[in-house]
Design an enzyme around this catalytic site. Structure first.
Site, PDB file in Angstrom:
ATOM      1  N   GLU A   1       0.821  -1.212   0.000  1.00  0.00           N
ATOM      2  CA  GLU A   1       0.000   0.000   0.000  1.00  0.00           C
ATOM      3  C   GLU A   1       0.854   1.261   0.000  1.00  0.00           C
ATOM      4  O   GLU A   1       0.532   2.252   0.652  1.00  0.00           O
ATOM      5  CB  GLU A   1      -0.932  -0.013   1.221  1.00  0.00           C
ATOM      6  CG  GLU A   1      -1.911  -1.162   1.199  1.00  0.00           C
ATOM      7  CD  GLU A   1      -2.818  -1.203   2.418  1.00  0.00           C
ATOM      8  OE1 GLU A   1      -2.722  -0.309   3.289  1.00  0.00           O
ATOM      9  OE2 GLU A   1      -3.634  -2.149   2.495  1.00  0.00           O
ATOM     10  N   CYS A   2       1.917   1.250  -0.751  1.00  0.00           N
ATOM     11  CA  CYS A   2       2.885   2.340  -0.791  1.00  0.00           C
ATOM     12  C   CYS A   2       2.843   3.017  -2.160  1.00  0.00           C
ATOM     13  O   CYS A   2       2.476   2.393  -3.154  1.00  0.00           O
ATOM     14  CB  CYS A   2       4.284   1.761  -0.531  1.00  0.00           C
ATOM     15  SG  CYS A   2       5.643   2.944  -0.624  1.00  0.00           S
TER      16      CYS A   2
END
Length: 159
Positions: free
Chosen positions: A34-35
């Site tokens: 989730e970067c």
């Protein structure tokens, strides 16, 4: 001591001893699903596809250390990487990569080269030479297919 002295638990069970990669170069990357850098999975997969036959292994090390951007368990990480990016390079189980509880590999790198050796964010890259020595490191913003990385890989592999 060298990188070959370390082992990681595998994402799908078992162990990944870095000694198994003796004679090969390894690009070891701490990853997160989730970067903002997560799309680098596509280029890591391309690098793996293009170079595995030449002697490079890409090894993903999921970590939740930065921004809590890897919240899932092993099954969720595997599903995300496979479905979204068709990742088939080896991956470890989720690890801590900073601080006193960091995996011993990361503590070794920091002991070898100082604080500059510690990852600052997700998708920090370490290039391990075929003899287990540290051959390079790059911050998150340097993509896997950047000529700086591919050039270092080519130099190690004689290509």
């Amino acid at each position: 001591m060298s990188a070959h002295d370390f082992s990681f638990p595998a994402l799908d069970g078992g162990e990944i001893p870095l000694a198994d990669f003796a004679g090969r170069a390894v690009l070891l990357v701490n990853t997160a699903s989730e970067c903002g850098y997560t799309p680098q999975y596509a280029d890591l997969q391309k690098l793996w596809s293009d170079y595995q036959g030449k002697g490079l292994t890409v090894l993903g090390v999921p970590s939740n250390d930065f921004g809590r951007q890897e919240p899932g368990d092993g099954a969720a990480i595997r599903a995300f990487c496979t479905e979204r990016y068709q990742v088939d390079f080896p991956m470890t189980a989720k690890q801590q990569v900073i601080g006193g509880a960091a995996h011993p590999f990361y503590r070794w790198v920091e002991a070898e080269i100082g604080e500059a050796g510690a990852p600052r964010w997700n998708f920090h890259k370490y290039l391990i030479a075929p003899d287990g020595s540290l051959a390079g490191l790059w911050p998150s913003e340097v993509g896997p297919l950047d000529p700086e990385i591919t050039g270092a890989v080519d130099a190690l592999l004689g290509g």
